[in-house]
Motif scaffolding. Structure first.
Motif, PDB file in Angstrom:
ATOM      1  N   HIS A 295      19.222  -6.930 -43.317  1.00 49.80           N
ATOM      2  CA  HIS A 295      19.992  -6.711 -41.975  1.00 49.80           C
ATOM      3  C   HIS A 295      20.722  -7.182 -41.225  1.00 49.80           C
ATOM      4  O   HIS A 295      21.982  -6.389 -40.578  1.00 49.80           O
ATOM      5  CB  HIS A 295      18.682  -6.657 -40.701  1.00 49.80           C
ATOM      6  CG  HIS A 295      17.436  -6.223 -40.490  1.00 49.80           C
ATOM      7  ND1 HIS A 295      17.214  -4.525 -39.949  1.00 49.80           N
ATOM      8  CD2 HIS A 295      15.878  -6.379 -41.923  1.00 49.80           C
ATOM      9  CE1 HIS A 295      16.158  -4.290 -40.447  1.00 49.80           C
ATOM     10  NE2 HIS A 295      15.481  -5.194 -41.259  1.00 49.80           N
ATOM     11  N   LYS A 298      23.816  -5.170 -42.991  1.00 51.49           N
ATOM     12  CA  LYS A 298      23.978  -4.247 -42.591  1.00 51.49           C
ATOM     13  C   LYS A 298      24.563  -4.061 -41.120  1.00 51.49           C
ATOM     14  O   LYS A 298      25.945  -3.764 -41.147  1.00 51.49           O
ATOM     15  CB  LYS A 298      22.553  -3.480 -42.309  1.00 51.49           C
ATOM     16  CG  LYS A 298      22.933  -1.987 -42.160  1.00 51.49           C
ATOM     17  CD  LYS A 298      21.920  -1.278 -42.833  1.00 51.49           C
ATOM     18  CE  LYS A 298      21.816   0.185 -43.015  1.00 51.49           C
ATOM     19  NZ  LYS A 298      21.522   1.183 -43.839  1.00 51.49           N
ATOM     20  N   GLN A 302      28.551  -1.997 -40.851  1.00 50.63           N
ATOM     21  CA  GLN A 302      28.202  -0.989 -40.531  1.00 50.63           C
ATOM     22  C   GLN A 302      28.700  -0.219 -39.092  1.00 50.63           C
ATOM     23  O   GLN A 302      28.022  -1.341 -38.294  1.00 50.63           O
ATOM     24  CB  GLN A 302      26.330  -0.332 -40.433  1.00 50.63           C
ATOM     25  CG  GLN A 302      25.695  -0.577 -41.229  1.00 50.63           C
ATOM     26  CD  GLN A 302      26.175  -0.249 -43.306  1.00 50.63           C
ATOM     27  OE1 GLN A 302      26.584   1.002 -43.125  1.00 50.63           O
ATOM     28  NE2 GLN A 302      27.518  -1.107 -43.628  1.00 50.63           N
TER      29      GLN A 302
ATOM     30  N   GLN B 302      30.275   1.626 -46.045  1.00 50.94           N
ATOM     31  CA  GLN B 302      28.629   2.114 -46.270  1.00 50.94           C
ATOM     32  C   GLN B 302      28.353   2.499 -46.580  1.00 50.94           C
ATOM     33  O   GLN B 302      28.148   2.749 -47.573  1.00 50.94           O
ATOM     34  CB  GLN B 302      28.874   3.334 -44.900  1.00 50.94           C
ATOM     35  CG  GLN B 302      29.934   3.375 -44.187  1.00 50.94           C
ATOM     36  CD  GLN B 302      29.636   1.588 -42.776  1.00 50.94           C
ATOM     37  OE1 GLN B 302      29.023   2.580 -41.971  1.00 50.94           O
ATOM     38  NE2 GLN B 302      30.072   1.325 -42.784  1.00 50.94           N
ATOM     39  N   PHE B 303      26.585   1.403 -46.383  1.00 45.56           N
ATOM     40  CA  PHE B 303      25.500   2.058 -48.263  1.00 45.56           C
ATOM     41  C   PHE B 303      24.193   2.032 -47.031  1.00 45.56           C
ATOM     42  O   PHE B 303      23.895   2.018 -45.707  1.00 45.56           O
ATOM     43  CB  PHE B 303      25.477   0.224 -48.613  1.00 45.56           C
ATOM     44  CG  PHE B 303      25.040  -0.580 -47.703  1.00 45.56           C
ATOM     45  CD1 PHE B 303      26.822  -1.693 -47.193  1.00 45.56           C
ATOM     46  CD2 PHE B 303      24.110  -0.614 -47.636  1.00 45.56           C
ATOM     47  CE1 PHE B 303      25.601  -2.118 -46.131  1.00 45.56           C
ATOM     48  CE2 PHE B 303      23.241  -2.299 -46.248  1.00 45.56           C
ATOM     49  CZ  PHE B 303      24.404  -3.033 -46.271  1.00 45.56           C
ATOM     50  N   ASP B 304      23.417   2.214 -48.124  1.00 44.01           N
ATOM     51  CA  ASP B 304      22.074   2.611 -47.273  1.00 44.01           C
ATOM     52  C   ASP B 304      20.915   2.201 -48.206  1.00 44.01           C
ATOM     53  O   ASP B 304      20.495   2.911 -48.624  1.00 44.01           O
ATOM     54  CB  ASP B 304      21.892   4.756 -47.935  1.00 44.01           C
ATOM     55  CG  ASP B 304      20.968   5.040 -46.683  1.00 44.01           C
ATOM     56  OD1 ASP B 304      20.978   4.851 -45.684  1.00 44.01           O
ATOM     57  OD2 ASP B 304      20.536   6.020 -47.038  1.00 44.01           O
ATOM     58  N   ILE B 305      20.365   1.524 -48.074  1.00 44.08           N
ATOM     59  CA  ILE B 305      19.634   0.414 -48.058  1.00 44.08           C
ATOM     60  C   ILE B 305      18.485   0.927 -47.467  1.00 44.08           C
ATOM     61  O   ILE B 305      18.873   0.465 -45.636  1.00 44.08           O
ATOM     62  CB  ILE B 305      19.998  -0.938 -48.097  1.00 44.08           C
ATOM     63  CG1 ILE B 305      20.752  -0.746 -49.553  1.00 44.08           C
ATOM     64  CG2 ILE B 305      18.396  -1.805 -48.636  1.00 44.08           C
ATOM     65  CD1 ILE B 305      21.132  -2.610 -49.936  1.00 44.08           C
ATOM     66  N   LEU B 307      15.419  -0.510 -45.537  1.00 40.40           N
ATOM     67  CA  LEU B 307      15.535  -1.996 -44.134  1.00 40.40           C
ATOM     68  C   LEU B 307      13.405  -1.954 -44.195  1.00 40.40           C
ATOM     69  O   LEU B 307      13.499  -0.852 -43.826  1.00 40.40           O
ATOM     70  CB  LEU B 307      16.030  -2.486 -43.250  1.00 40.40           C
ATOM     71  CG  LEU B 307      17.921  -2.245 -43.986  1.00 40.40           C
ATOM     72  CD1 LEU B 307      18.873  -3.021 -42.451  1.00 40.40           C
ATOM     73  CD2 LEU B 307      18.070  -3.418 -45.503  1.00 40.40           C
ATOM     74  N   LYS B 308      12.941  -3.101 -44.506  1.00 45.62           N
ATOM     75  CA  LYS B 308      11.626  -3.745 -43.893  1.00 45.62           C
ATOM     76  C   LYS B 308      11.630  -4.481 -42.867  1.00 45.62           C
ATOM     77  O   LYS B 308      12.898  -4.707 -43.011  1.00 45.62           O
ATOM     78  CB  LYS B 308      11.006  -4.242 -45.019  1.00 45.62           C
ATOM     79  CG  LYS B 308      10.770  -3.023 -46.642  1.00 45.62           C
ATOM     80  CD  LYS B 308      11.055  -3.863 -47.839  1.00 45.62           C
ATOM     81  CE  LYS B 308      11.262  -2.520 -49.006  1.00 45.62           C
ATOM     82  NZ  LYS B 308      11.520  -3.386 -50.175  1.00 45.62           N
TER      83      LYS B 308
END
Lengths: 308, 308
Positions: A295, A298, A302, B302-305, B307-308
């Protein structure tokens, strides 16, 4: 759950930093790669060689992470590869005080039958011919072959290095090494030239300045997380590679987007590795901590600018 | 359309890089800041001082960008501040060959009445007392005061520097200077200490390694765009600051999210500035090119993981 084959050193490290010094502790590229990859749902194996002096508790530590050690040769009466180094005050550079190859000098990796169909092969930093011999033993073309190397092999085994990198998909290399390999100062140009040598993907590691992933005309950047304290950088690059390889093996996805996620996961895990001496931080690292720090990654990068 | 007040040098630079050398060309912090800020819908003014030798075409260039020059003093018979420098092969370091303060030695900035209510004040690198005198002349507290400084003032005017930074909102500083100012190697710790000195926001510039924005416990990172070729780094930091300040002045938004966008815009504009000598690339820079490269910045990070 994909299969990940890891080839590299399992070693003794002795480390001095401005914050203290260790005795002989567990180290080695394959060790750090394996520990990082164990954060993902992968079936992994380490191929390596150690002497009789390697402590059983260290081998148990790896086995308890679910890492197959049937390809780890223990040489009777032999001594394990040993490296001693001292970091300078900024932790960005270090002096090697001792390197004893010991059993590593006679390392002939043998791929266990049940890993000859591995999905991902991670070739840790070793003589390029040793790396090549592993590729030759695979029964089917892995989805992804990742190779790590260093300037030592550029100085001492350049033809062999240029040969093996024809057969791989991803090379991980640091910025100075990328420049040395290509005679290009610009990392963009260096990455282009390296792609011409074989690898479709080039990962350039910049230590505390993050890592770049190049593929065709595309480039992606993963920062290193700014940390309050870096304690010991040993193994950070291998932890990065292990997180990267582990993520790809777990997902089975070798697209550029997936590799982008891989470098983020690798950077994330490396940010833990440097917080303690050697493998200490990675030994009991919980997935909750890992997810929490993702997190932060990100948030770190971002942004939301409306593009025209 | 917000008002942006810019204080800094308008100067002659003479530059040598591995790619060539210039004669005396237009330079100076306020020049680069003004050109970058002119990419946004801002009403900006430069306060500076030059000699009679400053060429009219250079002043016209700034005026044609809509920059108010009523606070630019032209000293009859005086000579303009002049800097000559030579970059080393990696372009990351340089030697100053000549510095002639000339009229700058007697610079007493006078804020024009119609800019005493500016929304954003950008204090370019100058003696901290000179920077302070501008703050003192403002009729109302600007939404945001941004200050740039350098190690020279830490060495030679530290008490004055520590005094002025109590009154500002954002400091922009490079990594080595942040370390020097705080005696902290970790940039996270350094940024904490600097926030304790006054500025709510700390921007640490790392050149080709990007820039970090710190605010309270939060941190944001803007990479520098990896370029095929860096031609001349002169003015990159000021271009970055100008893009940052211009964006904030145009939006009037001083939230952390807005400042994050500001550092991205600053990095984006700096990536153009270094492509040619001096201000050459910035003089005719089109918004289309700027927007196109913003897309590259987004792709870069920018990335697209999930998240939990």
């Amino acid at each position: 759950m994909g299969k990940l084959l890891i080839v590299g050193t399992v070693a003794f490290d002795e480390i001095e930093t401005p914050f203290g010094k260790t005795g002989k502790i567990l180290g080695g590229a394959a060790t750090f790669i394996g520990l990082a990859a164990s954060q993902f749902d992968v079936d992994s194996a380490i191929i390596s060689i150690v002497g009789e002096d390697m402590e059983q508790e260290y081998l148990d530590l790896l086995a308890n992470k679910g890492i197959d050690l049937s390809g780890l040769e223990i040489v009777k009466g032999g001594k394990t590869f040993y490296w001693k180094g001292k970091y300078h005050n900024d932790l960005n550079s270090r002096d090697t005080l001792v390197t004893e190859l010991n059993t590593l000098a006679d390392f002939n990796p043998v791929v266990p039958d049940h890993f000859k169909d591995a999905d991902v092969v991670m070739l840790g930093n070793l003589h390029p011919s040793t790396q090549m011999s592993v590729i030759d033993q695979m029964e089917k073309r892995p989805k992804l072959i990742i190779l790590d190397t260093m300037n030592f092999w550029m100085d001492n085994a350049l033809p062999e290095l240029k040969d093996v990198i024809k057969y791989i998909d991803v090379i991980t290399i640091n910025d100075e090494e990328a420049r040395q390999l290509t005679n290009e100062y610009s990392l963009v140009k260096a990455a282009e030239k390296i792609q011409d040598m074989g690898p479709k993907f080039v990962v350039i590691k910049k230590g505390e300045h993050g890592a770049l992933l190049f593929h065709e005309e595309k480039v992606f950047f993963a920062p290193a997380l700014p940390l309050e304290e870096v304690f010991d950088p040993t193994g950070a690059g291998d932890t990065f590679a292990g997180g990267f390889a582990g993520y790809i093996a777990a997902t089975g996805n070798t697209s550029f987007n997936s590799l982008k996620n891989g470098v983020i996961h690798g950077s994330n895990l490396a940010s833990f590795s440097v917080e303690r001496f050697g493998t200490e931080r990675m030994q009991d690292l919980e997935r909750d901590e890992v997810n929490k720090r993702l997190h932060q990654f990100k948030t770190l990068t971002q942004f939301d600018i409306e593009l025209k």
